[in-house]
Enzyme design. Structure first.
Site, PDB file in Angstrom:
ATOM      1  N   ARG A 270      -9.339   0.201   4.781  1.00  0.00           N
ATOM      2  CA  ARG A 270      -7.886   1.078   4.403  1.00  0.00           C
ATOM      3  C   ARG A 270      -6.513   0.623   3.816  1.00  0.00           C
ATOM      4  NH1 ARG A 270      -7.138   6.426   7.666  1.00  0.00           N
ATOM      5  NH2 ARG A 270      -5.243   6.437   5.744  1.00  0.00           N
TER       6      ARG A 270
ATOM      7  N   LYS B 247       0.744  -1.308  -0.214  1.00  0.00           N
ATOM      8  CA  LYS B 247      -0.289   0.123  -0.234  1.00  0.00           C
ATOM      9  C   LYS B 247       0.902   1.057   0.201  1.00  0.00           C
ATOM     10  CE  LYS B 247      -1.247   1.451   3.949  1.00  0.00           C
ATOM     11  NZ  LYS B 247      -1.745   2.943   4.303  1.00  0.00           N
ATOM     12  N   ASN B 248       1.797   1.217   0.859  1.00  0.00           N
ATOM     13  CA  ASN B 248       2.506   2.316   1.185  1.00  0.00           C
ATOM     14  C   ASN B 248       3.458   2.863  -0.380  1.00  0.00           C
ATOM     15  OD1 ASN B 248       1.629   3.050   3.470  1.00  0.00           O
ATOM     16  ND2 ASN B 248       2.870   2.682   4.671  1.00  0.00           N
TER      17      ASN B 248
ATOM     18  N   ASP C  46       4.476   0.570  12.740  1.00  0.00           N
ATOM     19  CA  ASP C  46       3.141  -0.601  11.543  1.00  0.00           C
ATOM     20  C   ASP C  46       2.536  -1.837  12.032  1.00  0.00           C
ATOM     21  OD1 ASP C  46       2.434   2.008  10.304  1.00  0.00           O
ATOM     22  OD2 ASP C  46       2.805   1.180   8.363  1.00  0.00           O
TER      23      ASP C  46
ATOM     24  N   CYS D 242      -4.231   8.741   9.705  1.00  0.00           N
ATOM     25  CA  CYS D 242      -4.477   7.822  11.268  1.00  0.00           C
ATOM     26  C   CYS D 242      -4.552   8.581  12.113  1.00  0.00           C
ATOM     27  CB  CYS D 242      -4.571   6.361  11.569  1.00  0.00           C
ATOM     28  SG  CYS D 242      -4.582   4.521  10.090  1.00  0.00           S
TER      29      CYS D 242
ATOM     30  N   ARG E  38       2.724  14.087  13.952  1.00  0.00           N
ATOM     31  CA  ARG E  38       3.124  14.018  12.154  1.00  0.00           C
ATOM     32  C   ARG E  38       3.010  15.269  11.900  1.00  0.00           C
ATOM     33  NH1 ARG E  38       0.144   8.843  10.251  1.00  0.00           N
ATOM     34  NH2 ARG E  38       1.491   8.325   8.840  1.00  0.00           N
TER      35      ARG E  38
HETATM   36  C1  UD1 Z   1       4.593   6.411   6.663  1.00  0.00           C
HETATM   37  C2  UD1 Z   1       4.453   5.177   6.626  1.00  0.00           C
HETATM   38  C3  UD1 Z   1       3.250   4.505   7.568  1.00  0.00           C
HETATM   39  C4  UD1 Z   1       4.513   4.400   8.708  1.00  0.00           C
HETATM   40  C5  UD1 Z   1       5.414   5.441   8.809  1.00  0.00           C
HETATM   41  C6  UD1 Z   1       7.031   5.118   9.518  1.00  0.00           C
HETATM   42  C7  UD1 Z   1       3.309   5.912   4.476  1.00  0.00           C
HETATM   43  C8  UD1 Z   1       1.766   6.707   3.349  1.00  0.00           C
HETATM   44  N1  UD1 Z   1       2.556   5.859   5.410  1.00  0.00           N
HETATM   45  O1  UD1 Z   1       4.768   7.425   7.451  1.00  0.00           O
HETATM   46  O2  UD1 Z   1       2.836   4.068   7.248  1.00  0.00           O
HETATM   47  O3  UD1 Z   1       4.170   3.990  10.159  1.00  0.00           O
HETATM   48  O4  UD1 Z   1       6.265   6.038   7.551  1.00  0.00           O
HETATM   49  O5  UD1 Z   1       7.288   4.074   9.316  1.00  0.00           O
HETATM   50  O6  UD1 Z   1       3.866   5.107   4.160  1.00  0.00           O
HETATM   51  N2  UD1 Z   1       7.758  13.388  11.467  1.00  0.00           N
HETATM   52  C9  UD1 Z   1       8.341  15.080  11.274  1.00  0.00           C
HETATM   53  N3  UD1 Z   1       8.280  16.154  10.323  1.00  0.00           N
HETATM   54  C10 UD1 Z   1       8.324  15.225   9.406  1.00  0.00           C
HETATM   55  C11 UD1 Z   1       8.179  14.129   9.062  1.00  0.00           C
HETATM   56  C12 UD1 Z   1       7.808  13.200   9.888  1.00  0.00           C
HETATM   57  O7  UD1 Z   1       8.861  14.917  12.784  1.00  0.00           O
HETATM   58  O8  UD1 Z   1       7.824  16.542   8.770  1.00  0.00           O
HETATM   59  C13 UD1 Z   1       7.872  12.624  12.242  1.00  0.00           C
HETATM   60  C14 UD1 Z   1       6.580  12.124  12.591  1.00  0.00           C
HETATM   61  O9  UD1 Z   1       5.931  12.776  13.240  1.00  0.00           O
HETATM   62  C15 UD1 Z   1       7.435  10.361  12.880  1.00  0.00           C
HETATM   63  C16 UD1 Z   1       8.696  10.827  11.705  1.00  0.00           C
HETATM   64  O10 UD1 Z   1       9.144  11.869  11.401  1.00  0.00           O
HETATM   65  O11 UD1 Z   1       7.577  10.800  14.462  1.00  0.00           O
HETATM   66  C17 UD1 Z   1       8.082   9.399  11.459  1.00  0.00           C
HETATM   67  O12 UD1 Z   1       7.462   9.870  10.621  1.00  0.00           O
HETATM   68  P1  UD1 Z   1       7.508   9.418   8.663  1.00  0.00           P
HETATM   69  O13 UD1 Z   1       8.782   8.254   8.422  1.00  0.00           O
HETATM   70  O14 UD1 Z   1       7.223  10.498   8.092  1.00  0.00           O
HETATM   71  O15 UD1 Z   1       6.388   8.671   8.595  1.00  0.00           O
HETATM   72  P2  UD1 Z   1       5.701   8.965   7.020  1.00  0.00           P
HETATM   73  O16 UD1 Z   1       5.612   9.113   6.284  1.00  0.00           O
HETATM   74  O17 UD1 Z   1       3.726  10.004   7.311  1.00  0.00           O
END
Ligand code: UD1
Length: 431
Positions: free
Chosen positions: A398, A22-23, A306, A117, A122
């Site tokens: 989802r 999915k991701n 996850d 979610c 985030r």
């Molecule tokens: C993606 C995955 C999600 C998974 C996560 C971590 C998708 C669509 N979703 O989410 O299923 O749980 O990776 O493996 O691929 N952060 C910041 N600033 C930013 C971006 C992130 O502080 O600009 C922090 C987040 O709050 C979190 C950490 O970095 O604590 C990791 O987040 P991130 O890897 O970006 O997760 P997603 O891409 O949202």
């Protein structure tokens, strides 16, 4: 709105076929609009989130055909708009990938901020930092829409303050069509980051180092059409692995990349399961009570956040005390209340859950708080004594295709019902 009714107690046994990730699919669909040529993608999961992403790219003019359930052909040359704002796209986190792809290709994008979610704050500051370093200007319009635009994008050296999958993917997309070279340091190494890089490279992009913490991107002027097959879903596979362990079952999980599952396999071995790996399958056999272990979520190749709820459900049935530490998202233990109502003995202290294994769970009516926790509660219900009802299954749908059917094929007593009448019928049939 449907719900699952489940009669627990049956070990899950048999074979299950894992679908496309999915991701990875969400990022690849966003990137598919970066060419004017036709893009053909196979192993596309048929899930709510990926279908929303397809609707989003259709809403700006791309023509989408589904030659089969798991393939999609996209004609992006008809795109006329750069604004993505619909109620449905507000619900998915990955809407922000359209910022990176539209900005890269058209140098402008207006996209509603991400939903998804509710597992934590985030923030997207690292995405914004990356786009800004490439020369874009971003601001929030009234109503929350993020407007991003640039006269031109220029490669730059970008250090991510946190390892972010989303920011790595977004910067990779925009930088692929920037002028010159971009270097992303402290990049995420998740399998779907690599899959997106391979997809973009198959369209003529020049990305090196994906899968390491330094990704180098030489911008190109144009991307061309491609045919591409999405990697198998690491988390769907992991969910079935843990389902085998928790139900004391024996499941062969097919169409996987065992390397992507190493952190999960390693934990299951510590818990006393047998793991048999072949080229594209993993078999998990659990014959005796699970043993306790400790788990800490980390960026890949660490244990995936996850998979944290599913693993906690299994550890809740293991002998001894386990500690599960969540280091990625701060709000990911919401399901523990529901699990406690099934008899689990778990105490959350800050970012750790202290899990004292119980002999069994008992059936209850529980509600899925998010996608992965929802899947975890279904596993708990499949192990439990008696009947359970899992509500709010739209979260599960989802990101899991045919979840109930796949579990039924493994011998699980689970059915999706739309009425009390059907729930009662299920209970009478399985009494
Ligand atoms: C993606 C995955 C999600 C998974 C996560 C971590 C998708 C669509 N979703 O989410 O299923 O749980 O990776 O493996 O691929 N952060 C910041 N600033 C930013 C971006 C992130 O502080 O600009 C922090 C987040 O709050 C979190 C950490 O970095 O604590 C990791 O987040 P991130 O890897 O970006 O997760 P997603 O891409 O949202």
């Amino acid at each position: 709105m449907g719900k699952y009714v489940i009669k627990g107690g049956n070990p899950l046994v048999g074979e299950v076929e894992i679908g496309g990730a999915k991701n990875a699919a969400l990022a690849i669909l966003a990137a598919a609009i970066m060419t004017d040529d036709v893009v053909f993608i196979e192993n596309m999961p048929d899930e709510a989130d990926t279908n929303v992403m397809l609707q989003a790219i259709e809403s700006i003019g791309a023509i989408v055909e589904r030659p089969s359930r798991h393939s999609v052909r996209i004609h992006p040359s008809h795109i006329t708009g750069y604004t993505i704002d619909n109620d449905y796209i507000r619900k998915i986190r990955a809407s922000y990938y359209l910022l990176g792809s539209l900005l890269g290709k058209y140098k402008k994008a207006r996209v509603v901020p991400p939903g998804g979610c509710t597992i934590g704050l985030r923030p997207i500051d690292q995405h914004i930092k990356g786009f800004t370093a490439l020369g874009a200007e971003l601001h929030n319009e009234e109503g929350g829409i993020i407007d991003a635009r640039a006269d031109k994008l220029e490669g730059n050296h970008i250090y991510l303050d946190v390892v972010s999958v989303g920011a790595t993917i977004n910067i990779m997309m925009a930088a692929s069509m920037a002028e010159g070279k971009t270097i992303i340091e402290n990049a995420a190494k998740e399998p779907h980051v690599v899959d997106l890089a391979n997809f973009l490279n198959s369209m003529g992009a020049d990305i090196k180092g994906a899968g390491t913490d330094v990704v180098k991107i030489n911008g190109v002027k144009k991307l061309h059409g491609t045919e591409y097959t999405i990697i198998p879903d690491q988390i769907e596979a992991g969910t079935f692995m843990v389902a085998a362990a928790a139900t004391k079952g024996d499941i062969t999980i097919k169409n996987v990349i065992p390397k992507h599952l190493e952190s999960i396999s390693a934990k299951l071995v510590e818990m006393g399961c047998q793991i048999h790996e072949s080229d594209d399958a993993v078999r998990v056999v659990a014959t005796k009570r699970l043993q306790n272990t400790h788990v800490k979520t980390l960026p890949y190749p660490g244990f995936p956040t996850d998979m944290q709820p599913q693993m906690t459900v299994a550890l809740g049935l293991a002998s001894g005390i386990s500690i599960v530490t969540e280091s990625i998202f701060e709000n990911r233990f919401k399901y523990v209340n529901e699990l406690t109502r099934m008899g689990a003995c778990i105490k959350v202290e800050g970012s750790s859950a202290i899990v004292e294994g119980v002999d069994k769970y008992t059936g209850a009516t529980i509600s899925a708080p998010d996608l992965r926790a929802g899947a975890a509660l279904v596993i708990a219900a499949l192990t439990a004594e008696g009947f359970s009802t899992v509500e709010d299954i739209m979260y599960i749908e989802r990101g899991y295709e045919d979840f109930d059917k796949k579990l039924r094929d493994l011998g699980g007593h689970i059915e999706k019902v739309d009425s009390e009448y059907d729930a009662t019928k299920f209970k009478l049939k399985n009494a």
